[in-house]
Design a protein around this motif. Structure first.
Motif, mmCIF file in Angstrom:
data_model
loop_
_atom_site.group_PDB
_atom_site.id
_atom_site.type_symbol
_atom_site.label_atom_id
_atom_site.label_comp_id
_atom_site.label_asym_id
_atom_site.label_seq_id
_atom_site.Cartn_x
_atom_site.Cartn_y
_atom_site.Cartn_z
ATOM 1 N N LEU A 7 -2.728 10.528 20.653
ATOM 2 C CA LEU A 7 -1.328 11.219 20.480
ATOM 3 C C LEU A 7 -1.589 12.416 19.730
ATOM 4 C CD1 LEU A 7 1.728 10.687 20.798
ATOM 5 C CD2 LEU A 7 1.633 9.666 18.637
ATOM 6 N N GLY A 8 -1.223 13.525 20.331
ATOM 7 C CA GLY A 8 -1.024 14.904 19.748
ATOM 8 C C GLY A 8 -2.170 15.920 20.391
ATOM 9 N N ARG A 27 2.736 14.218 12.749
ATOM 10 C CA ARG A 27 3.116 15.046 11.531
ATOM 11 C C ARG A 27 4.117 13.991 10.991
ATOM 12 N NH1 ARG A 27 1.021 19.708 13.944
ATOM 13 N NH2 ARG A 27 3.062 20.215 14.711
ATOM 14 N N HIS A 28 5.268 13.546 11.713
ATOM 15 C CA HIS A 28 6.308 12.920 11.408
ATOM 16 C C HIS A 28 5.888 11.581 10.958
ATOM 17 C CE1 HIS A 28 10.234 10.797 11.180
ATOM 18 N NE2 HIS A 28 9.571 9.973 11.862
ATOM 19 N N ILE A 29 4.915 11.068 11.545
ATOM 20 C CA ILE A 29 4.549 9.694 11.328
ATOM 21 C C ILE A 29 3.766 9.603 9.871
ATOM 22 C CG2 ILE A 29 2.770 7.927 11.840
ATOM 23 C CD1 ILE A 29 3.726 8.241 14.900
ATOM 24 N N LEU A 34 3.577 8.570 3.775
ATOM 25 C CA LEU A 34 3.307 8.799 2.717
ATOM 26 C C LEU A 34 4.479 8.615 1.915
ATOM 27 C CD1 LEU A 34 1.700 12.418 3.296
ATOM 28 C CD2 LEU A 34 0.459 10.449 2.450
ATOM 29 N N ALA A 35 5.736 8.705 2.427
ATOM 30 C CA ALA A 35 7.193 8.403 1.659
ATOM 31 C C ALA A 35 7.263 6.885 1.423
ATOM 32 C CB ALA A 35 8.265 9.024 2.470
ATOM 33 N N LEU A 36 6.562 5.965 2.361
ATOM 34 C CA LEU A 36 7.096 4.719 2.484
ATOM 35 C C LEU A 36 5.682 3.679 1.753
ATOM 36 C CD1 LEU A 36 8.210 4.020 5.987
ATOM 37 C CD2 LEU A 36 9.512 4.066 3.971
ATOM 38 N N SER A 37 4.463 4.386 1.854
ATOM 39 C CA SER A 37 3.151 3.940 1.207
ATOM 40 C C SER A 37 2.911 2.288 1.975
ATOM 41 C CB SER A 37 3.367 3.910 -0.344
ATOM 42 O OG SER A 37 3.553 5.070 -0.675
ATOM 43 N N SER A 38 3.477 2.166 3.016
ATOM 44 C CA SER A 38 3.325 0.843 3.326
ATOM 45 C C SER A 38 3.188 0.923 5.101
ATOM 46 C CB SER A 38 4.560 0.104 3.305
ATOM 47 O OG SER A 38 4.403 -1.063 3.900
ATOM 48 N N VAL A 39 1.899 0.511 5.463
ATOM 49 C CA VAL A 39 2.072 0.501 7.117
ATOM 50 C C VAL A 39 3.120 -0.491 7.727
ATOM 51 C CG1 VAL A 39 0.433 -0.081 8.963
ATOM 52 C CG2 VAL A 39 -0.474 1.198 6.920
ATOM 53 N N ARG A 40 3.220 -1.577 7.028
ATOM 54 C CA ARG A 40 4.060 -2.514 7.843
ATOM 55 C C ARG A 40 5.543 -2.071 7.892
ATOM 56 N NH1 ARG A 40 3.606 -8.626 5.916
ATOM 57 N NH2 ARG A 40 2.390 -8.329 7.566
ATOM 58 N N ALA A 41 6.045 -1.183 6.825
ATOM 59 C CA ALA A 41 7.376 -0.644 6.691
ATOM 60 C C ALA A 41 7.419 0.676 7.569
ATOM 61 C CB ALA A 41 7.709 -0.274 5.224
#
Length: 61
Positions: A7-8, A27-29, A34-41
């Motif tokens: 992708l990209g 980039r959004h992902i 970085l904001a959530l610090s969680s792959v699951r979230a």
């Protein structure tokens, strides 16, 4: 090129090129991770937003 294109990016004349629209999705992902610090979230958020995914279609040869 031998494998799926990430992708990209896209391939043109055997050259790997940036696909700007898809690159912005990547980039959004990364910003959201970085904001959530969680792959699951992140996965839950992207699923709820119906975020695009690149689909690979392979021949059965």
């Amino acid at each position: 090129m031998g494998s799926s294109v990430l992708l990209g990016y896209h391939v043109k004349d055997c050259e790997l090129l940036v696909n700007e629209r898809e690159a912005e999705t990547v980039r959004h992902i990364m910003r959201r991770y970085l904001a959530l610090s969680s792959v699951r979230a992140l996965q839950e958020e992207l699923t709820a937003q119906d975020s695009p995914a690149k689909v690979a279609i392979r021949s059965s040869a």
